[in-house]
Design a protein around this motif. Sequence first.
Motif, PDB file in Angstrom:
ATOM      1  N   ARG A 142       0.848  -1.152   0.121  1.00  0.00           N
ATOM      2  CA  ARG A 142       0.050   0.081  -0.122  1.00  0.00           C
ATOM      3  C   ARG A 142       0.951   1.123  -0.045  1.00  0.00           C
ATOM      4  N   ARG A 143       0.502   2.312  -1.003  1.00  0.00           N
ATOM      5  CA  ARG A 143       1.028   3.459  -0.808  1.00  0.00           C
ATOM      6  C   ARG A 143       0.203   4.658  -0.556  1.00  0.00           C
ATOM      7  N   ASP A 144       0.662   5.772   0.001  1.00  0.00           N
ATOM      8  CA  ASP A 144       0.079   6.981   0.092  1.00  0.00           C
ATOM      9  C   ASP A 144       0.853   7.985  -0.945  1.00  0.00           C
ATOM     10  N   GLY A 145       0.441   8.040  -1.900  1.00  0.00           N
ATOM     11  CA  GLY A 145       1.267   8.972  -2.954  1.00  0.00           C
ATOM     12  C   GLY A 145       2.669   8.314  -3.321  1.00  0.00           C
ATOM     13  N   ASP A 146       3.338   9.157  -2.889  1.00  0.00           N
ATOM     14  CA  ASP A 146       4.892   8.405  -3.296  1.00  0.00           C
ATOM     15  C   ASP A 146       5.482   7.756  -2.306  1.00  0.00           C
ATOM     16  N   LYS A 147       4.744   7.638  -1.050  1.00  0.00           N
ATOM     17  CA  LYS A 147       5.435   6.862   0.140  1.00  0.00           C
ATOM     18  C   LYS A 147       4.539   5.726   0.498  1.00  0.00           C
ATOM     19  N   VAL A 148       5.380   4.459   0.688  1.00  0.00           N
ATOM     20  CA  VAL A 148       4.979   3.401   1.440  1.00  0.00           C
ATOM     21  C   VAL A 148       4.336   3.269   2.665  1.00  0.00           C
ATOM     22  N   ILE A 149       3.281   2.857   2.816  1.00  0.00           N
ATOM     23  CA  ILE A 149       2.528   2.774   4.382  1.00  0.00           C
ATOM     24  C   ILE A 149       2.186   1.143   4.949  1.00  0.00           C
ATOM     25  N   GLY A 150       2.461   0.324   4.192  1.00  0.00           N
ATOM     26  CA  GLY A 150       2.116  -0.831   4.747  1.00  0.00           C
ATOM     27  C   GLY A 150       2.082  -2.091   3.521  1.00  0.00           C
ATOM     28  N   VAL A 151       1.804  -3.137   4.033  1.00  0.00           N
ATOM     29  CA  VAL A 151       1.614  -4.450   3.139  1.00  0.00           C
ATOM     30  C   VAL A 151       0.485  -5.197   3.436  1.00  0.00           C
ATOM     31  N   GLU A 152      -0.243  -5.798   2.205  1.00  0.00           N
ATOM     32  CA  GLU A 152      -1.142  -6.755   2.612  1.00  0.00           C
ATOM     33  C   GLU A 152      -0.698  -7.977   2.339  1.00  0.00           C
ATOM     34  N   THR A 153      -1.251  -8.885   3.445  1.00  0.00           N
ATOM     35  CA  THR A 153      -0.453 -10.330   3.553  1.00  0.00           C
ATOM     36  C   THR A 153      -1.860 -11.138   3.753  1.00  0.00           C
ATOM     37  N   MET A 154      -1.297 -12.519   3.580  1.00  0.00           N
ATOM     38  CA  MET A 154      -2.474 -13.536   3.714  1.00  0.00           C
ATOM     39  C   MET A 154      -2.921 -13.497   5.113  1.00  0.00           C
ATOM     40  N   ARG A 155      -2.121 -13.132   6.038  1.00  0.00           N
ATOM     41  CA  ARG A 155      -2.881 -12.717   7.398  1.00  0.00           C
ATOM     42  C   ARG A 155      -3.011 -11.408   7.937  1.00  0.00           C
ATOM     43  N   GLY A 156      -3.314 -10.652   6.835  1.00  0.00           N
ATOM     44  CA  GLY A 156      -4.038  -9.156   7.204  1.00  0.00           C
ATOM     45  C   GLY A 156      -2.863  -8.144   6.949  1.00  0.00           C
ATOM     46  N   TYR A 157      -3.670  -6.866   6.990  1.00  0.00           N
ATOM     47  CA  TYR A 157      -2.633  -5.798   6.648  1.00  0.00           C
ATOM     48  C   TYR A 157      -1.854  -5.490   7.916  1.00  0.00           C
ATOM     49  N   ILE A 158      -0.665  -5.054   7.286  1.00  0.00           N
ATOM     50  CA  ILE A 158       0.413  -4.668   8.418  1.00  0.00           C
ATOM     51  C   ILE A 158       1.193  -3.122   8.026  1.00  0.00           C
ATOM     52  N   GLN A 159       0.742  -2.194   8.908  1.00  0.00           N
ATOM     53  CA  GLN A 159       1.486  -0.887   8.693  1.00  0.00           C
ATOM     54  C   GLN A 159       3.075  -0.713   8.833  1.00  0.00           C
ATOM     55  N   ALA A 160       3.590  -0.249   7.937  1.00  0.00           N
ATOM     56  CA  ALA A 160       4.934  -0.043   8.111  1.00  0.00           C
ATOM     57  C   ALA A 160       5.248   0.890   7.190  1.00  0.00           C
ATOM     58  N   PRO A 161       6.023   2.129   7.853  1.00  0.00           N
ATOM     59  CA  PRO A 161       6.704   3.201   6.967  1.00  0.00           C
ATOM     60  C   PRO A 161       7.955   2.755   6.165  1.00  0.00           C
ATOM     61  N   LYS A 162       8.610   1.777   6.513  1.00  0.00           N
ATOM     62  CA  LYS A 162       9.642   0.974   5.769  1.00  0.00           C
ATOM     63  C   LYS A 162       9.636  -0.319   5.318  1.00  0.00           C
ATOM     64  N   VAL A 163       9.642  -0.536   4.159  1.00  0.00           N
ATOM     65  CA  VAL A 163       9.447  -2.089   3.497  1.00  0.00           C
ATOM     66  C   VAL A 163      10.720  -2.205   2.537  1.00  0.00           C
ATOM     67  N   GLY A 164      11.410  -3.625   3.010  1.00  0.00           N
ATOM     68  CA  GLY A 164      12.445  -4.032   2.368  1.00  0.00           C
ATOM     69  C   GLY A 164      12.043  -5.195   1.511  1.00  0.00           C
ATOM     70  N   VAL A 165      12.321  -5.117   0.068  1.00  0.00           N
ATOM     71  CA  VAL A 165      11.864  -6.338  -0.655  1.00  0.00           C
ATOM     72  C   VAL A 165      13.039  -7.244  -0.944  1.00  0.00           C
ATOM     73  N   VAL A 166      12.991  -8.474  -0.630  1.00  0.00           N
ATOM     74  CA  VAL A 166      14.263  -9.283  -0.558  1.00  0.00           C
ATOM     75  C   VAL A 166      13.634 -10.492  -1.119  1.00  0.00           C
ATOM     76  N   ALA A 167      13.160 -10.752  -2.306  1.00  0.00           N
ATOM     77  CA  ALA A 167      12.401 -11.704  -2.710  1.00  0.00           C
ATOM     78  C   ALA A 167      12.935 -12.457  -3.624  1.00  0.00           C
ATOM     79  N   ALA A 168      14.133 -12.122  -4.298  1.00  0.00           N
ATOM     80  CA  ALA A 168      14.899 -13.052  -5.238  1.00  0.00           C
ATOM     81  C   ALA A 168      14.050 -13.325  -6.656  1.00  0.00           C
ATOM     82  N   GLY A 169      13.783 -14.395  -7.040  1.00  0.00           N
ATOM     83  CA  GLY A 169      13.112 -14.631  -8.374  1.00  0.00           C
ATOM     84  C   GLY A 169      11.783 -14.096  -8.295  1.00  0.00           C
ATOM     85  N   ASN A 170      11.246 -13.619  -7.203  1.00  0.00           N
ATOM     86  CA  ASN A 170       9.793 -13.087  -7.046  1.00  0.00           C
ATOM     87  C   ASN A 170       9.891 -11.718  -7.202  1.00  0.00           C
ATOM     88  N   THR A 171      10.972 -10.802  -7.049  1.00  0.00           N
ATOM     89  CA  THR A 171      10.968  -9.511  -7.114  1.00  0.00           C
ATOM     90  C   THR A 171      10.198  -8.761  -8.012  1.00  0.00           C
TER      91      THR A 171
END
Length: 416
Positions: free
Chosen positions: A212-241
């Motif tokens: 989830r983004r608010d304009g040009d900044k990240v605010i959280g992630v949707e997951t299979m176990r619900g929404y999680i708020q986070a002002p910083k998200v690091g994507v380290v997903a190798a082949g799924n990037t």
Amino acid sequence: MQRYSIVSIARNALTGHRNWQRAWRSPEPKPSYDAVIIGGGGHGLGTAYYLAKEHGLTNIAVLEKGWLGGGNTGRNTTIIRSNYLYDESAALYDHAVKLWEGLSQELNYNTMYSPRGVMMLAHNVHDVQVFKRHIYANRLNGVDNEWLTPEQAKAYCPPLDIRRDARYPVMGAALQRRGGTARHDAVAWGYARGADALGVDIIQNCEVTGIRRDGDKVIGVETMRGYIQAPKVGVVAAGNTTVVMDMAGVRMPLESYPLQALVSEPVKPVFPCVVMSNTVHAYISQSDKGELVIGAGTDQFTSYSQRGGFHIIEHTLEAILELFPVFSRMRMLRQWGGIVDVTPDRSPILAKTPVRGLYVNCGWGTGGFKATPGSAHTFAHTIARDEPHPINAPFTLERFRTGRLIDEAAAAAVAH
Ligand code: FAD
Ligand code: PYC
């Protein structure tokens, strides 16, 4: 740290390990964290560990869609080396090798780092020139690498066939003695245990399905176990990037390919080092269990299959037998594949993105295991301080727009 006596180990074994202390907790996700890392491979877990340990950021979570190390971390052939051509790469990969040297002590967990030497064979004049160029460049950067004659190569690795009339004669080799191998899943487990002890929530079976983004900044992630708020998200997903970054609306300069490996039945120690041959196109080492660990290049078409084509296995084994006819009667035990994410210049991306608070660590292609501690260490700095670490600063996303590429196709060794 909890210590176990022989009696307690025997008691635990006989009672189904019921009271055995878990290496890490299995917490429910909280509604918000200061930072979330997507991907529980070595790079993601290592990033969380260094965020907590060196930057005091402990209200963080690692979200893994499967199990820890179930991606490329647990599927790779564990070759570690830092003999890359360009200054930027030598700095990054050698930072990792230096961390490998003390990693078991750092984590109080045996990662079985074994600097047994990585030898790259030259079979034609072009190989000789390319390897010598790498050797000189490496030495200027303080990275060990040396030229061996065919006889010296055989002395280092006795099963090697150096007959002059062989189909692919060995004209010499580049040897990095500090190169070697480590135990892949121990790296994931060691970082996981270390991060958990510092308060990091490690959440398995928790696929991220949206960013989830608010304009040009990240605010959280949707997951299979619900929404999680986070002002910083690091994507380290190798082949799924590409798939994950697409959730944030960021298009990546990446292609995903299957890369496979296979192991033989276990035999007594016969193979003392790692040998790679880019021209014949195969590489081999021996695991501590005794299996010959063998691999080659990626499939030639993009795919998300974790298997790899059969013709690659045939080609790889033919190549191994050209170099080591002595293994012709060995039986192969199992084969598997992983999905590797490949950039146009075969160097990784460890960087901020156009979305504020969103960071990406990817593009390691066929060669990111060796970089795990160095990548995680510098990426944690980038996330914590919202600025590049001096070592990862050249590995930007923008370089594919500006043209400041770091072309390591030759040093990547395994075709990708
Ligand atoms: P991974 O370990 O793949 O971790 C990424 C994680 O992200 C995965 O666990 C995945 O499940 C998770 N994930 C993906 N999408 C989501 C989502 N939506 N939500 C939550 N989680 C998600 N490198 C070397 O240096 N030396 C070698 O000898 C070597 N051999 C290799 C051999 C093979 C067969 C393969 C496949 C790779 C090899 N590599 C090697 C490359 C190396 O394995 C990788 O570069 C490295 O392990 C990448 O680590 P990682 O932590 O970034 O990725
Ligand atoms: O990067 O050295 C490497 C490598 C070896 C096998 C797969 N990748």
